[in-house]
Motif scaffolding. Sequence first.
Motif: not given
Length: 541
Positions: A292-314
């Motif tokens: 099951f894990s090998r076939g897992i997929t993420l909603d890439l649109d939601a993921l793109d939205e999440m990383v927009r506000g990500l603070d990589l330095s913290d």
Amino acid sequence: MSDAPIPGGPGDMDEEALKRFLKETFGDALPEGALDGLDLSALAQQANLPQDPAQLRAAAAQMQNMFAAQGDNPVNWQMAEDIARRAAAGQEGIPGAPEPSGTPGDPSPSDEAAAELRQAAQVARLWLDPVLAIDVPSTDLAVYSRGTWLHRTLPRWKPIVEPVAKYMAGAIGEAISAQLGQMGELGDMPIPGGDPAAMMERVGGTMFGVQFGHAIGSLAREAAGTTDLGLPLGRDGEPALVAANVEDLISAHSLDPGAARIFLAAREIAHTALFASAPWLGRALFSAIEDFSRGITLDLDALDEMVRGLDLSDPEALQARRPEEMFVFTRRASQERALEELATTLALVEAWVDHVTTTALEGKLPDLEAMREVLRRRRASGGPAEQMLSKTVGIELRPRRVREALSWWESVLDTEGEEGREGKWDHPDLLPTAEVLSGRPQAPQPEASSDEVEELADVSLPEDFDAELEKLLSGDGHEHAPREDEQGGLRTPGTAAGEADTAEDADSGEDENGSGDGSGDETEGPEDGPGRPSPDGDDGR
């Protein structure tokens, strides 16, 4: 890392400070000249990097430590284990969840607590033995702290979650790279020792490790034993209970302490006995989860939205993210079917354990039904840690149709006895499917093609079917039926046996040495018409 002052000050987005941050963070993966010509100010703003050079220097050190600990693994296991240990000790809770409750910290089991649990296990063994047709494990009950539970179960978890960790690390890394604009600007440049996509994949692996560490560490504060999830997470053949969690469960539900210890020990021992007697079962459960894990997929649109506000330095800000804010999973129809099969097997395990322990303990323990109900509710809702685990790895380890499975086991005991009941675990094909448990009809066969439908429409039964059947049974018309000759061949009515042999030899294409290519046409009997498709039947499980 050099402690020399970096040009620029607070509020000043200094290009040299940014270069130093990136080089110190990614080391040899960024050779001299790799950053020349890039708009580093825009990159820093997209990455939410701090403007203060001192903060940049501290962030670079933190990122370097994370990457060094991760190595070449798809997930930063060292960070995951560190966070898990802190969560197990109650020093760090699930982001957005209430503060950890129950016994503070992670106390080692006292001698008195260990003795009480082992005595309860001895009683449970005595009562289970007469109702089981499989061996009850003789290994002494192990009594764990929360940290020991974590240490014992992590080796089982790693192969389960690594496929999804690798996928998610890559997906997160690609999303971050796209946001930073590095895939377009640095992706085509030959870089010894690595590339920007690989760097960002490490960031993704770190983020997954943080979330998994929170989930598994919090689960260590909830699990009474090593089989609570219906999986053999502990050592083979060794039942084990977590002393602090058992006492917390007793206190939270006002249970009789002595009865509850025997009840929980009996369940743990029954699970252990089942997995020891059916070695294929644990392997099948883990394999199903991995598939099951090998076939897992993420909603890439939601993921793109999440990383927009990500603070990589913290890194602390990364740790504060809740899994539902980061991971939105999508499932294909094949995965839904696989999940239903897994949930059905988990239900059969849970129902069997409930069935045999109830049979063994009924009339012996006070408030047995109350204790069963506590676990039913806990299983139905799942604790905060189990919920977070499902949001982190994308799979719910929750049985379905437990009541139906319990009724099925009771019916097997009534009709086949204890030997027949335990014999159902000899092979997976002997267990009922989800359709059988739910009472739904079996899955239909594929629809017939239009040509097949037309052929079936041309088939007609005699008007007087009973009369024709009577003729067949009485031998009427047997002289027109094809017959078998002495060599097992087929000869048509009216052909002598010798003639049939000659015809067969000619048709078979044999030469004088008795060899041939078998290309001759066989004599066929009367055309019977197209056969009927076999009806959907019980598969015997």
